[in-house]
Design a protein around this motif. Structure first.
Motif, short mmCIF file in Angstrom:
data_model
loop_
_atom_site.label_atom_id
_atom_site.label_comp_id
_atom_site.label_asym_id
_atom_site.label_seq_id
_atom_site.Cartn_x
_atom_site.Cartn_y
_atom_site.Cartn_z
N LYS A 147 -22.11 -9.67 -42.61
CA LYS A 147 -23.28 -10.44 -43.01
C LYS A 147 -23.58 -11.59 -42.06
O LYS A 147 -24.63 -12.22 -42.15
CB LYS A 147 -23.07 -11.03 -44.42
CG LYS A 147 -22.72 -9.99 -45.48
CD LYS A 147 -23.82 -8.94 -45.63
CE LYS A 147 -23.46 -7.93 -46.73
NZ LYS A 147 -24.47 -6.83 -46.81
N SER A 148 -22.65 -11.83 -41.13
CA SER A 148 -22.80 -12.97 -40.23
C SER A 148 -22.12 -12.67 -38.90
O SER A 148 -21.15 -11.92 -38.85
CB SER A 148 -22.14 -14.20 -40.88
OG SER A 148 -21.92 -15.21 -39.92
N PRO A 149 -22.62 -13.26 -37.82
CA PRO A 149 -21.98 -13.06 -36.51
C PRO A 149 -20.80 -13.98 -36.27
O PRO A 149 -20.21 -13.96 -35.19
CB PRO A 149 -23.11 -13.39 -35.54
CG PRO A 149 -23.92 -14.43 -36.25
CD PRO A 149 -23.88 -14.03 -37.71
N ALA A 150 -20.42 -14.77 -37.27
CA ALA A 150 -19.37 -15.78 -37.06
C ALA A 150 -18.06 -15.17 -36.58
O ALA A 150 -17.51 -15.58 -35.55
CB ALA A 150 -19.15 -16.58 -38.35
N ASN A 151 -17.54 -14.19 -37.32
CA ASN A 151 -16.26 -13.61 -36.91
C ASN A 151 -16.38 -12.78 -35.63
O ASN A 151 -15.52 -12.88 -34.74
CB ASN A 151 -15.67 -12.75 -38.03
CG ASN A 151 -14.16 -12.58 -37.87
OD1 ASN A 151 -13.39 -13.44 -38.27
ND2 ASN A 151 -13.74 -11.47 -37.26
N PRO A 152 -17.43 -11.96 -35.49
CA PRO A 152 -17.60 -11.26 -34.20
C PRO A 152 -17.68 -12.20 -33.02
O PRO A 152 -17.10 -11.93 -31.96
CB PRO A 152 -18.90 -10.49 -34.39
CG PRO A 152 -18.97 -10.24 -35.87
CD PRO A 152 -18.40 -11.48 -36.50
N ASP A 153 -18.37 -13.34 -33.19
CA ASP A 153 -18.44 -14.31 -32.10
C ASP A 153 -17.05 -14.84 -31.74
O ASP A 153 -16.71 -15.02 -30.57
CB ASP A 153 -19.33 -15.49 -32.50
CG ASP A 153 -20.81 -15.13 -32.46
OD1 ASP A 153 -21.15 -14.04 -31.95
OD2 ASP A 153 -21.62 -15.93 -32.95
N ALA A 154 -16.25 -15.09 -32.77
CA ALA A 154 -14.90 -15.59 -32.53
C ALA A 154 -14.07 -14.57 -31.77
O ALA A 154 -13.31 -14.91 -30.86
CB ALA A 154 -14.24 -15.95 -33.86
N VAL A 155 -14.22 -13.31 -32.15
CA VAL A 155 -13.48 -12.24 -31.48
C VAL A 155 -13.90 -12.14 -30.02
O VAL A 155 -13.07 -12.05 -29.11
CB VAL A 155 -13.69 -10.90 -32.21
CG1 VAL A 155 -13.13 -9.75 -31.38
CG2 VAL A 155 -13.05 -10.93 -33.59
N LEU A 156 -15.21 -12.16 -29.77
CA LEU A 156 -15.69 -12.07 -28.40
C LEU A 156 -15.23 -13.27 -27.57
O LEU A 156 -14.86 -13.12 -26.40
CB LEU A 156 -17.22 -11.97 -28.39
CG LEU A 156 -17.81 -10.71 -29.01
CD1 LEU A 156 -19.33 -10.76 -28.96
CD2 LEU A 156 -17.31 -9.45 -28.32
N ALA A 157 -15.26 -14.44 -28.17
CA ALA A 157 -14.78 -15.62 -27.46
C ALA A 157 -13.32 -15.46 -27.06
O ALA A 157 -12.91 -15.80 -25.95
CB ALA A 157 -14.94 -16.87 -28.36
N PHE A 158 -12.55 -14.90 -27.96
CA PHE A 158 -11.13 -14.69 -27.67
C PHE A 158 -10.94 -13.67 -26.55
O PHE A 158 -10.14 -13.87 -25.63
CB PHE A 158 -10.41 -14.22 -28.93
CG PHE A 158 -8.94 -13.97 -28.73
CD1 PHE A 158 -8.04 -15.02 -28.74
CD2 PHE A 158 -8.47 -12.69 -28.50
CE1 PHE A 158 -6.68 -14.79 -28.53
CE2 PHE A 158 -7.12 -12.46 -28.29
CZ PHE A 158 -6.22 -13.52 -28.31
N LEU A 159 -11.69 -12.57 -26.60
CA LEU A 159 -11.54 -11.53 -25.58
C LEU A 159 -11.92 -12.05 -24.21
O LEU A 159 -11.24 -11.76 -23.21
CB LEU A 159 -12.41 -10.32 -25.95
CG LEU A 159 -12.05 -9.60 -27.26
CD1 LEU A 159 -12.98 -8.41 -27.48
CD2 LEU A 159 -10.60 -9.15 -27.25
#
Length: 384
Positions: free
Chosen positions: A74-86
């Motif tokens: 429902k939100s890009p919050a967790n995907p953004d966090a994952v991408l930032a980590f990668l």
């Protein structure tokens, strides 16, 4: 990737204070992120497919397929966090796109509880950033399993090749109940870890299938005339792996008919070159026609030297046959050279012994041979 840089700024700031050294490289992205300007929130909600294309770099077909596994987001919050980590661990945009396309649910993983411990474990095993790009970040059990696989396979290169071919099965299979019993049995059959690595890189399911099926494959390999412990046993096991007895029997019959072999001769051939069972019927037919009809070899001669069949017809066997025939016709060959010797020696030796000495008598020989290796027959090599 501008949307990505703008969107992950907040995550870079928050994770840089909590995730330790793995995130610190992300500081270099802050200036570019600020320059890209703020990203306005999408009032219509989180469009997963568009996010995968615009932010993760997936192609439209990849995004369409991956979005079905992320419909709950429902939100890009967790995907953004994952991408930032990668990005923080040094993955490129292409690496990130490949990782997400392979495992879309990675975008739902928790950075602190799953991804960071996995990456720490992988780097602890000596894997490089490029190696890590091919790992299964979402699987926390990957690290203890790789502690077993890495010594078995001998190198991170072999490990990654195996993961690419059958990673999901390897990482989901029970080590103690499935993988280790299979490895122990293969060792009982005379295969060393190096042999097991070579076998399983091409047939990764050898490690993850049930033990009874592996036993059946071993029996089948012995049935084509290759005993356990012999130098060709690994190749025999590779040749028969996951093929039905009916299919193998049909290929054996085809070999007998195509090369005019007796039952004993086909056993001789397979004991020396089990991979004949993996060759296509079309390829076998073309090689048979050339070797039997054009070269004039006897079936028994081929059966005792089946490596001839395994070599490239267009790139090696036919051009060398033409060149040797040219040398004999023009009196340039001062010794009797067998067909088998001519095709089995290395390229370097072939050039040194059969081309270089004749530069003056046949100045176009090297050029004609190169043309023949491309599938054409030079005028000098035509004998009609």
């Amino acid at each position: 990737m501008l949307r990505l840089r703008g969107r992950i700024v907040a995550h870079l700031l928050s994770f840089s204070s909590t995730s330790g050294p793995a995130i610190s490289p992300l500081h270099r992205l802050l200036s570019a992120s600020a320059a890209a300007g703020p990203i306005s929130p999408n009032p219509s909600g989180f469009a997963v497919e568009e996010y995968l294309v615009d932010t993760c770099g997936l192609t439209r077909p990849q995004a369409l397929k991956a979005s079905t596994k992320l419909s709950h987001l429902k939100s890009p919050a967790n995907p953004d966090a994952v991408l930032a980590f990668l990005f923080g661990v040094g993955l490129s945009g292409a690496d990130v796109a490949a990782v997400v396309a392979k495992d879309p649910q990675l975008l739902c993983a928790k950075v602190d509880k799953t991804l960071a411990p996995v990456v720490d474990g992988l780097t602890g095993l000596g894997l490089s950033r490029s190696d890590i790009a091919h790992a299964y970040f979402r699987c926390r059990s990957i690290v203890p399993k790789l502690h077993y696989y890495l010594p078995l396979l001998g190198s991170s290169h072999n490990l990654l090749r195996l993961l690419k071919r059958g990673g999901s099965h390897l990482l989901s299979s029970d080590l103690d109940k499935v993988v280790k019993p299979n490895v122990a049995f293969l060792r009982e059959c005379g295969l060393g870890d190096c042999d097991i690595a070579k076998l399983c890189i091409h047939r990764p399911r050898m490690l993850t299938t049930n033990l009874e099926r592996v036993r059946a494959m071993v029996t089948c390999a012995q049935g084509i005339g290759v005993p356990r412990g012999s130098g060709m046993f690994r190749q025999a096991l590779h040749a028969v792996a996951f093929q039905s007895e009916e299919k193998i029997a049909a290929k054996v019959d085809y070999l007998k008919n195509t090369f005019r072999w007796s039952a004993a001769e086909v056993v001789i051939a397979l004991s020396k070159a089990p991979m004949l069972l993996r060759m296509s019927k079309d390829m076998l037919q073309r090689k048979s026609e050339f070797l039997l009809s054009e070269v004039g070899l006897e079936p028994m001669y081929i059966a005792h030297r089946p490596i001839i069949i395994c070599l490239s017809l267009e790139g090696r066997v036919r051009p060398r046959y033409y060149l040797v025939k040219f040398l004999k016709k023009n009196g340039l060959l001062d010794r009797d050279l067998s067909f088998y010797t001519a095709v089995k020696i290395t390229d370097k030796v072939f050039v040194e012994k059969l081309i270089s000495p004749h530069k003056e008598a046949a100045p176009h020989l090297a050029e004609d041979y190169a043309i023949a290796c491309k599938g054409e027959v030079p005028t000098n090599f035509r004998f009609t």
